[in-house]
Design a protein around this motif. Structure first.
Motif, PDB file in Angstrom:
ATOM      1  N   ALA A 259       0.907  -1.383   0.110  1.00 50.02           N
ATOM      2  CA  ALA A 259       0.016   0.012  -0.043  1.00 50.02           C
ATOM      3  C   ALA A 259       1.033   1.331  -0.012  1.00 50.02           C
ATOM      4  CB  ALA A 259      -0.885   0.048   1.295  1.00 50.02           C
ATOM      5  N   GLY A 260       2.188   1.089  -0.087  1.00 55.12           N
ATOM      6  CA  GLY A 260       2.987   2.392  -0.024  1.00 55.12           C
ATOM      7  C   GLY A 260       3.121   2.961   1.395  1.00 55.12           C
ATOM      8  N   LYS A 261       2.801   2.142   2.447  1.00 58.52           N
ATOM      9  CA  LYS A 261       2.947   2.716   3.730  1.00 58.52           C
ATOM     10  C   LYS A 261       4.147   2.507   4.593  1.00 58.52           C
ATOM     11  CE  LYS A 261       1.604   4.367   7.979  1.00 58.52           C
ATOM     12  NZ  LYS A 261       1.429   5.992   8.215  1.00 58.52           N
ATOM     13  N   GLY A 262       4.856   3.523   4.595  1.00 61.97           N
ATOM     14  CA  GLY A 262       6.191   3.377   5.386  1.00 61.97           C
ATOM     15  C   GLY A 262       6.098   2.782   7.000  1.00 61.97           C
ATOM     16  N   PHE A 263       7.166   2.086   6.956  1.00 64.28           N
ATOM     17  CA  PHE A 263       7.157   1.513   8.630  1.00 64.28           C
ATOM     18  C   PHE A 263       8.662   1.444   8.828  1.00 64.28           C
ATOM     19  CE2 PHE A 263       6.524  -1.890   5.818  1.00 64.28           C
ATOM     20  CZ  PHE A 263       7.215  -2.841   6.256  1.00 64.28           C
ATOM     21  N   GLU A 264       8.782   1.287  10.241  1.00 64.44           N
ATOM     22  CA  GLU A 264      10.162   0.612  10.605  1.00 64.44           C
ATOM     23  C   GLU A 264       9.745  -0.694  11.269  1.00 64.44           C
ATOM     24  OE1 GLU A 264      12.777   3.222  12.840  1.00 64.44           O
ATOM     25  OE2 GLU A 264      11.738   4.922  12.055  1.00 64.44           O
ATOM     26  N   ALA A 265      10.873  -1.807  11.094  1.00 66.98           N
ATOM     27  CA  ALA A 265      10.576  -3.039  11.796  1.00 66.98           C
ATOM     28  C   ALA A 265      11.356  -3.107  12.773  1.00 66.98           C
ATOM     29  CB  ALA A 265      10.828  -3.983  10.758  1.00 66.98           C
ATOM     30  N   VAL A 266      11.114  -3.891  13.643  1.00 66.53           N
ATOM     31  CA  VAL A 266      11.996  -4.432  14.922  1.00 66.53           C
ATOM     32  C   VAL A 266      11.975  -6.150  14.960  1.00 66.53           C
ATOM     33  CG1 VAL A 266      11.912  -2.230  16.114  1.00 66.53           C
ATOM     34  CG2 VAL A 266      10.354  -4.438  16.741  1.00 66.53           C
ATOM     35  N   ASN A 267      12.999  -6.442  15.653  1.00 61.24           N
ATOM     36  CA  ASN A 267      12.942  -8.177  15.726  1.00 61.24           C
ATOM     37  C   ASN A 267      13.744  -8.308  16.896  1.00 61.24           C
ATOM     38  OD1 ASN A 267      15.070 -10.696  15.124  1.00 61.24           O
ATOM     39  ND2 ASN A 267      12.884 -10.836  14.845  1.00 61.24           N
ATOM     40  N   PHE A 268      13.032  -8.823  17.908  1.00 60.32           N
ATOM     41  CA  PHE A 268      13.419  -9.079  19.249  1.00 60.32           C
ATOM     42  C   PHE A 268      14.328 -10.481  19.320  1.00 60.32           C
ATOM     43  CE2 PHE A 268      12.908 -11.453  23.283  1.00 60.32           C
ATOM     44  CZ  PHE A 268      13.508 -10.142  24.192  1.00 60.32           C
ATOM     45  N   VAL A 269      15.457 -10.458  19.815  1.00 55.04           N
ATOM     46  CA  VAL A 269      16.262 -11.329  19.813  1.00 55.04           C
ATOM     47  C   VAL A 269      16.960 -12.160  20.976  1.00 55.04           C
ATOM     48  CG1 VAL A 269      18.708 -12.488  18.723  1.00 55.04           C
ATOM     49  CG2 VAL A 269      17.310 -10.547  17.404  1.00 55.04           C
ATOM     50  N   THR A 270      16.574 -13.418  21.195  1.00 56.58           N
ATOM     51  CA  THR A 270      16.836 -13.842  22.677  1.00 56.58           C
ATOM     52  C   THR A 270      18.305 -14.257  22.518  1.00 56.58           C
ATOM     53  OG1 THR A 270      16.068 -16.112  22.054  1.00 56.58           O
ATOM     54  CG2 THR A 270      14.346 -14.687  22.914  1.00 56.58           C
ATOM     55  N   ARG A 271      18.708 -14.509  23.720  1.00 53.81           N
ATOM     56  CA  ARG A 271      20.287 -15.019  23.802  1.00 53.81           C
ATOM     57  C   ARG A 271      20.383 -16.357  23.480  1.00 53.81           C
ATOM     58  NH1 ARG A 271      21.947 -13.499  30.024  1.00 53.81           N
ATOM     59  NH2 ARG A 271      19.803 -13.643  30.253  1.00 53.81           N
ATOM     60  N   ALA A 272      19.231 -17.202  23.472  1.00 51.90           N
ATOM     61  CA  ALA A 272      19.354 -18.632  23.064  1.00 51.90           C
ATOM     62  C   ALA A 272      18.972 -18.625  21.801  1.00 51.90           C
ATOM     63  CB  ALA A 272      18.619 -19.490  23.978  1.00 51.90           C
ATOM     64  N   PRO A 273      19.428 -19.787  20.958  1.00 47.75           N
ATOM     65  CA  PRO A 273      19.022 -19.858  19.536  1.00 47.75           C
ATOM     66  C   PRO A 273      17.711 -19.817  19.323  1.00 47.75           C
ATOM     67  CG  PRO A 273      20.731 -21.355  20.120  1.00 47.75           C
ATOM     68  CD  PRO A 273      20.411 -20.840  21.378  1.00 47.75           C
ATOM     69  N   ASP A 274      16.839 -20.701  20.383  1.00 43.88           N
ATOM     70  CA  ASP A 274      15.269 -20.862  19.907  1.00 43.88           C
ATOM     71  C   ASP A 274      14.661 -19.685  19.578  1.00 43.88           C
ATOM     72  OD1 ASP A 274      15.302 -19.982  22.606  1.00 43.88           O
ATOM     73  OD2 ASP A 274      13.941 -21.672  23.332  1.00 43.88           O
ATOM     74  N   GLY A 275      14.920 -18.311  19.993  1.00 41.38           N
ATOM     75  CA  GLY A 275      14.343 -17.153  19.968  1.00 41.38           C
ATOM     76  C   GLY A 275      15.038 -16.276  18.950  1.00 41.38           C
ATOM     77  N   ASP A 276      16.040 -16.746  18.193  1.00 45.40           N
ATOM     78  CA  ASP A 276      16.876 -15.876  17.212  1.00 45.40           C
ATOM     79  C   ASP A 276      16.208 -16.179  15.827  1.00 45.40           C
ATOM     80  OD1 ASP A 276      18.546 -14.517  15.708  1.00 45.40           O
ATOM     81  OD2 ASP A 276      20.317 -15.403  16.833  1.00 45.40           O
ATOM     82  N   GLU A 277      15.559 -15.317  15.390  1.00 47.98           N
ATOM     83  CA  GLU A 277      14.835 -15.506  13.965  1.00 47.98           C
ATOM     84  C   GLU A 277      15.320 -14.031  13.125  1.00 47.98           C
ATOM     85  OE1 GLU A 277      10.594 -16.948  13.770  1.00 47.98           O
ATOM     86  OE2 GLU A 277      10.709 -15.970  15.940  1.00 47.98           O
ATOM     87  N   ARG A 278      16.630 -13.793  13.442  1.00 45.35           N
ATOM     88  CA  ARG A 278      17.081 -12.656  12.699  1.00 45.35           C
ATOM     89  C   ARG A 278      17.129 -12.876  10.991  1.00 45.35           C
ATOM     90  NH1 ARG A 278      22.163 -11.170  16.466  1.00 45.35           N
ATOM     91  NH2 ARG A 278      22.051 -13.125  16.840  1.00 45.35           N
ATOM     92  N   ASP A 279      17.663 -14.337  10.792  1.00 45.41           N
ATOM     93  CA  ASP A 279      17.774 -14.504   9.438  1.00 45.41           C
ATOM     94  C   ASP A 279      16.566 -14.420   8.669  1.00 45.41           C
ATOM     95  OD1 ASP A 279      20.401 -15.011   9.669  1.00 45.41           O
ATOM     96  OD2 ASP A 279      19.998 -17.233   9.641  1.00 45.41           O
ATOM     97  N   TYR A 280      15.301 -14.728   9.231  1.00 42.34           N
ATOM     98  CA  TYR A 280      14.079 -14.481   8.590  1.00 42.34           C
ATOM     99  C   TYR A 280      13.690 -13.325   8.472  1.00 42.34           C
ATOM    100  CZ  TYR A 280      13.697 -19.755   9.085  1.00 42.34           C
ATOM    101  OH  TYR A 280      13.931 -21.196   9.027  1.00 42.34           O
ATOM    102  N   ALA A 281      13.826 -12.503   9.591  1.00 42.61           N
ATOM    103  CA  ALA A 281      13.500 -11.127   9.724  1.00 42.61           C
ATOM    104  C   ALA A 281      14.185 -10.394   8.579  1.00 42.61           C
ATOM    105  CB  ALA A 281      13.495 -10.371  11.012  1.00 42.61           C
ATOM    106  N   ARG A 282      15.246 -10.613   8.456  1.00 36.29           N
ATOM    107  CA  ARG A 282      16.052  -9.778   7.605  1.00 36.29           C
ATOM    108  C   ARG A 282      15.908  -9.863   6.280  1.00 36.29           C
ATOM    109  NH1 ARG A 282      21.839 -11.499  10.364  1.00 36.29           N
ATOM    110  NH2 ARG A 282      21.924  -9.972  11.951  1.00 36.29           N
ATOM    111  N   ALA A 283      15.429 -11.125   5.883  1.00 35.35           N
ATOM    112  CA  ALA A 283      14.757 -11.599   4.489  1.00 35.35           C
ATOM    113  C   ALA A 283      13.739 -10.878   4.058  1.00 35.35           C
ATOM    114  CB  ALA A 283      14.688 -13.100   4.466  1.00 35.35           C
ATOM    115  N   VAL A 284      12.896 -10.961   4.999  1.00 34.81           N
ATOM    116  CA  VAL A 284      11.565 -10.248   4.764  1.00 34.81           C
ATOM    117  C   VAL A 284      11.751  -8.261   4.681  1.00 34.81           C
ATOM    118  CG1 VAL A 284       9.149  -9.467   5.826  1.00 34.81           C
ATOM    119  CG2 VAL A 284      10.048 -11.865   6.076  1.00 34.81           C
ATOM    120  N   ALA A 285      12.625  -7.920   5.622  1.00 33.74           N
ATOM    121  CA  ALA A 285      12.770  -6.563   5.573  1.00 33.74           C
ATOM    122  C   ALA A 285      13.756  -6.012   4.153  1.00 33.74           C
ATOM    123  CB  ALA A 285      13.783  -6.234   6.801  1.00 33.74           C
TER     124      ALA A 285
END
Length: 581
Positions: A259-285
């Motif tokens: 829709a052309g709506k600007g936004f900023e994205a955030v990704n919360f990263v845990t200290r353990a691997p089970d909550g680290d989804e940075r690769d997926y979030a980066r791909a989407v961003a």
């Protein structure tokens, strides 16, 4: 900036004037509320940032936003409800016909005032009586500034909350203060009042509305989501999208991008691997050309003190504090106050982990469809066809014996267990509803427990997937289409596969916070025991003290997920302490 707040008072003109004259001083600022509607039987106060839509001929006021259309949405700028001169039912239904949004409607009708809450539940509303006056309010702190009350804890609420977790009904933790549930209206005249559901999910599950073609379902879901999601966010300045890297938040981000709506994205990263989804979030961003900030889990201890401003119910589990702190800190750093989340996506997109789709496919589309769905469920659950078929047969035989809501008796004393759950209009299912649709609707009820209109620091939270048109569409899609190809939320994946990275669309795993939660439990065992074993629940005799003590003193890592239950009990205990209960 806090989420919008409001208070409305209704009653017969003489009683309402007497109540207004009793405010001391009459026009003192209360929670920054200003008088925005002044009628003989209805007065409404609201904060300056609250969206308002006055009805023509001074027939009332809409608090919130109203939209028209489902594939080309427009904000409703003026509104006349001719039906409101008749019954309260027609008055409420006229808001739902061809319109949707996040709103509370205050509608005047010949001496009666009808209050309508939209099906999304995005705008909170509670009600209470003050003498001859009916009060409607968004937050507990709002009514506390207008009406003194010595109302105490509703003891039955404690038993309901403990026995039937995640079931949010009209009952609140404070006696005499109730919630008007989504899709219901309350009509009052003088001292009498009545409540009626004008929207429930079951109408959308009917055979007449069912969409049985997968491609058509995906096409319509895409069109409605692309229109309704950005429509709700368009007025926000610099919204922050909580981009977890999962499917649901990625769809929200894709809708805003398209829709052309600007936004900023955030990704919360845990200290353990089970909550680290940075690769997926980066791909989407990257695919949506959006900036992404990665917020790391801090090492700060949990704050297990009683909240300073307790609400009408206990807050969500304190185990989520690291996430909340990270989001609040980022909002302050960039100077924004609006978060957009994909929360509720699992619920609206029919993420089921049972064999119910097989049962539905056999009964509604025949044995060949049932066999194909059996293969899908087996692939989704990583089990054999025999296992999937056996689970489906067991579910089919159990049929109507399914309880209204599953009870959780862990760590409860016998006198704490409520016999039956409080009613919820969405759980009053008609005869003959498919098993998968029952689970779909139950999931929509369950998520209401977790939807916060604002985070503890006051930042607003928007859940754009849970709008009325998209909910109705998803409910009309049979459960077996949602597991097509052995993928959960299959229709939503197909609808957005060209706008999202293949790694996200084809992803079979979900990010989890278990390691963070286990670490918080292990490092706080002693404090958790202090709070629970000698707190308000123990004094009331509501907990099995010996069983809870044994669990808390068990050495090593917890062997099951009962630590989540412990944190929920702590949330209730801290709320009781803040309420001096």
């Amino acid at each position: 900036m806090n989420a919008p707040r409001f208070l409305a008072a209704t009653g017969e003109p003489e009683a309402l004037r007497a109540w207004l004259s009793g405010l001391v001083p009459p026009e003192a600022p209360r929670q920054r509320l200003n008088r925005v509607f002044d009628g003989p039987d209805l007065v409404v106060y609201a904060t300056p940032e609250t969206d308002l839509l006055p009805l023509e001929e001074e027939r009332g006021l809409i608090v919130g936003r109203l939209y028209r259309g489902t594939e080309e949405c427009e904000v409703v700028g003026s509104l006349t409800l001719s039906e409101s001169r008749h019954a309260a039912w027609s008055c409420g239904r006229s808001l739902l016909d061809g319109k949707w949004g996040q709103y509370i409607g205050f509608l005047r009708d010949g001496g009666a005032v009808t209050v309508v809450r939209d099906p999304s539940g995005a705008v909170p509303v509670h009600f209470s009586r003050c003498g001859a006056i009916q009060l409607y309010f968004s937050h507990g702190q709002v009514i506390d500034s207008f009406a003194s009350s010595d109302a105490g804890i509703d003891e039955e609420f404690l038993r309901q909350w403990l026995t039937f977790p995640f079931l949010r009904t009209a009952r609140t933790g404070i006696a005499g203060r109730s919630e008007l549930l989504p899709g219901t209206l309350r009509s009052s005249s003088g001292k009498s009042a009545s409540i009626k559901a004008i929207w429930t999910p079951w109408r959308s599950t009917s055979v007449e509305r069912r969409i049985v073609d997968f491609d058509e379902a995906a096409r319509r879901l895409r069109a409605v989501a692309l229109a309704t999601v950005p429509a709700q966010i368009g007025h926000l300045t610099r919204p922050i999208v909580e981009l977890s890297g999962g499917l649901d938040s990625s769809i929200v981000a894709a809708c805003l991008f398209k829709a052309g709506k600007g936004f900023e994205a955030v990704n919360f990263v845990t200290r353990a691997p089970d909550g680290d989804e940075r690769d997926y979030a980066r791909a989407v961003a990257d695919s949506l050309d959006a900036g992404l900030s990665e917020l790391m889990e801090d090492g700060a201890p949990l704050d297990l003190s009683a909240p300073c401003a307790p609400g009408l119910r206990p807050p969500l589990s304190p185990v989520l504090q690291p996430l909340r702190r990270a989001l609040a800190g980022h909002a302050r750093a960039i100077g924004t106050h609006d978060f957009v989340t994909g929360a509720g996506g699992d619920n609206i997109f029919c993420y089921l982990t049972t064999a119910a789709p097989i049962v539905d496919a056999v009964s509604e589309a025949g044995i060949p469809a049932g066999l194909a769905t059996m293969q899908d469920v087996a692939a989704l659950g990583d089990c054999t066809l025999w296992t999937a078929g056996g689970l489906a047969l067991r579910k089919r035989l159990r049929g109507s014996r399914r309880p209204l809501w599953k009870a959780d008796r862990r760590y409860l004393a016998p006198q704490a267990v409520a016999e039956h759950p409080d009613p919820h209009p969405w759980l009053e299912r008609p005869e003959g509803v498919p098993a998968g649709k029952i689970e779909h609707v139950e999931s929509l009820v369950r998520v209401q427990h977790f939807l916060e209109p604002e985070y503890p620091g006051g930042d607003r939270v928007h859940h754009p997937l849970l709008n009325q048109p998209l909910t109705e569409l998803c409910l009309s899609i049979p459960s077996w289409l949602w597991v097509r190809g052995g993928r959960n939320r299959a229709v939503a994946r197909a609808a957005f596969e060209d706008l999202l990275p293949a790694a996200v669309v084809r992803r079979r795993t979900k990010g989890r916070l278990e390691s963070m939660c286990v670490r918080a439990f292990s490092s706080n065992r002693k404090r958790l025991a202090e709070i629970l074993l000698d707190g308000g629940l123990a004094r009331r005799g509501l907990i099995d003290r010996s069983a809870l003590e044994a669990y808390l003193r068990r050495a090593g890592q917890p062997a099951d997920d009962s630590y989540y239950r412990v944190f929920d009990l702590v949330s209730l205990e801290l709320w009781l302490a803040a309420r001096r209960g």
